[in-house]
Structures are given as C-alpha cells and as structure tokens.
Motif scaffolding. Structure first.
Motif, mmCIF file in Angstrom:
data_model
loop_
_atom_site.group_PDB
_atom_site.id
_atom_site.type_symbol
_atom_site.label_atom_id
_atom_site.label_comp_id
_atom_site.label_asym_id
_atom_site.label_seq_id
_atom_site.Cartn_x
_atom_site.Cartn_y
_atom_site.Cartn_z
ATOM 1 N N LYS A 1 0.824 -1.203 0.000
ATOM 2 C CA LYS A 1 0.000 0.000 0.000
ATOM 3 C C LYS A 1 0.862 1.260 0.000
ATOM 4 N N ASP A 2 0.530 2.196 -0.893
ATOM 5 C CA ASP A 2 1.205 3.491 -1.024
ATOM 6 C C ASP A 2 2.634 3.393 -1.567
ATOM 7 N N VAL A 3 3.069 2.187 -1.930
ATOM 8 C CA VAL A 3 4.424 2.007 -2.470
ATOM 9 C C VAL A 3 4.393 1.804 -3.975
ATOM 10 N N VAL A 4 3.425 1.017 -4.455
ATOM 11 C CA VAL A 4 3.338 0.727 -5.889
ATOM 12 C C VAL A 4 2.142 1.449 -6.501
ATOM 13 N N ASP A 5 2.126 1.513 -7.834
ATOM 14 C CA ASP A 5 1.081 2.251 -8.549
ATOM 15 C C ASP A 5 -0.070 1.367 -9.008
ATOM 16 N N GLU A 6 0.156 0.068 -9.038
ATOM 17 C CA GLU A 6 -0.911 -0.889 -9.317
ATOM 18 C C GLU A 6 -0.455 -2.262 -8.834
ATOM 19 N N ILE A 7 -1.422 -3.144 -8.612
ATOM 20 C CA ILE A 7 -1.121 -4.516 -8.191
ATOM 21 C C ILE A 7 -1.815 -5.475 -9.138
ATOM 22 N N ILE A 8 -1.051 -6.389 -9.730
ATOM 23 C CA ILE A 8 -1.590 -7.428 -10.600
ATOM 24 C C ILE A 8 -1.495 -8.755 -9.865
ATOM 25 N N VAL A 9 -2.604 -9.470 -9.756
ATOM 26 C CA VAL A 9 -2.612 -10.786 -9.121
ATOM 27 C C VAL A 9 -3.140 -11.806 -10.117
#
Length: 266
Positions: free
Chosen positions: A41-49
């Motif tokens: 959270k607040d570190v990356v710009d998107e998360i792909i799972v």
C-alpha cells in the motif's frame, strides 16, 4: 565544459517519476494474501494478481481489493509470473509472493527511488525468513538475495519445475531493505512442500538426463546436512537450524530416491 552540460541535460531529460506494478501469483492463499497487499500500500502504482483457480476464499478477498485480478489455469511458475508481467501498465515490476512482505526500511527505500528514474535495470533485495516463530539469520537462509524489482523490458522468468529463475539483461544494484518471508505455516506445511518439490525435482532431473545412484542417495543428504548445519552456521540458529538442516538433507534424499524410482519405471 560541453560534456558537462550534456550530462546535466541528459540527467534532466530522464529525471521522471518511477512507476511500479507489483505482480503476485496465488493459489489458496486466503490466510496470507491480505498481508502482502497491505505491505504494498502506497508504495506501488498498481497490483496485478494472477490466481491459479484457488478453491478457498482467495478470489473473493482479491476482488474486494483494488487490484487487477486474473484467474488462469496453472501452467508453471514462470508462465504464471510472465503472464502477470505482461499485464503490467508500468515500466518497473516489483515481484513478491503471497507469503512475503516489504519491511519498513524497504518501503522507505523504494519510495525514495520513485522520486527519480534509477540508472540501473534491476535491484537485488535481501530476504529474511521467519520459521517456527523465529527470524533465521544463518542456515544458508540469509541474506538470500533475490532480484525482485526490475525493468519490465529487461527481464523474464525461466524454469517451470521447482525453482523458477529471473533472467536480467542489464545492471543490477543491491538495496539495503529486506523482504520478510513467512515461508511455512508450520512443520506439516514444510513436510508437504518437501514432498511436492521432491517430485518436481526428480521429474526435472529425469528430463535433463540426470540419473540417481546408491552413492547419491546415501552421501548427498549427509553432506547437505553438514553444509547447512556446520559450514552455513545452522548451529547458530539453535534447534531451528537443526530442523532446517535436517529437512534440507531429507529433501535431497527424497529427490534422488524418487529419481531412482523413475529410472526403474521408465
């Protein structure tokens, strides 16, 4: 003087915010996936799972979070991870597993990196393993450096049996922060994974033309225990190091015994 001006101008041209896509693959991780998401959270710009059709609540949990969620039949570690990368919108990839978390120091370090475009192609990160209630500092488990932050166009995963490998083309730099790895839920989980991975390892060795023997089955587990417990300092981790060293030797015994079984069958 002209050279200095050129260097300054070039640096200005490439001084842009670093955008990161986090990539995770899952299968039945309902008890661990939220911890991984929280650490991003607040570190990356998107998360792909990319989920391998989990049979527990993993899909429902993921769909309740702000992630790009895909379900895909299992085709091997590298295939799943490469697919996740292909869905990323941004040029930098942070690859973590569902049982991993970013340490506070690593989070801060990545946020600092994002202020400028780094002049490298990948970053190697130490991984600290939590085992039976204790952080392991020896036993061949630490610092366990892994390349996990890299430019999308400079890397791909290879190998689909047990240990997938990230192939990097370019310059790699080490970070100071750590990935926190909660590798096994308990001893039973450890034993089950040894059973599964030894099957995969035996099959891989068979396909590569490798063969087992009495000497390999008898001596290699013994030397594996000595390397882990004595030469890699497992004794400094106390009973945890003893268990790790024993399970490491047991894994080697099983994979060569199963390879011998394949030789007799085929």
């Amino acid at each position: 003087m002209k050279a200095a001006l050129f260097e300054k101008k070039t640096a200005f041209q490439y001084n842009k915010v670093m955008k990161i896509s986090a990539c995770i693959i899952t299968y039945n991780e309902e008890d661990r996936i939220e911890g991984a998401l929280e650490s991003l959270k607040d570190v990356v710009d998107e998360i792909i799972v990319v989920d391998a059709c989990s049979t527990d609540r993993t899909p429902q949990i993921l769909q309740s979070h702000n992630v790009k969620f895909f379900q895909r039949k299992w085709e091997g570690y590298s295939s799943q991870k490469n697919f996740a990368i292909s869905q990323a919108s941004y040029p930098w990839i942070l690859s973590i597993d569902a049982d991993e978390r970013l340490s506070a120091e690593l989070r801060k370090e990545i946020l600092q990196l994002k202020e400028i475009e780094p002049n490298v192609d990948a970053f190697r990160i130490k991984r600290k393993n939590f085992y039976l209630g204790k952080w392991i500092r020896h036993s061949g488990w630490y610092p366990d450096r892994k390349v996990r932050l890299f430019r999308k166009e400079k890397a791909h995963w290879e190998g689909d049996f047990v240990h997938e490998r990230l192939v990097i083309k370019g310059r790699i730099k080490d970070l100071k922060g750590e990935i926190l790895h909660y590798s096994y839920r308990n001893l039973s989980d450890n034993v089950l994974r040894i059973e599964r991975y030894s099957n995969l390892s035996a099959e891989k060795m068979w396909r590569e033309g490798k063969r087992s023997s009495y000497l390999k089955i008898f001596f290699l587990p013994f030397f594996t225990f000595l390397r882990r417990f004595i030469f890699q300092g497992g004794f400094l981790d106390g009973i945890h190091g003893l268990i790790i060293s024993f399970f490491s030797s047991y894994y080697v015994f099983l994979k060569f015994a199963k390879l011998y079984e394949l030789q007799r069958k085929r």
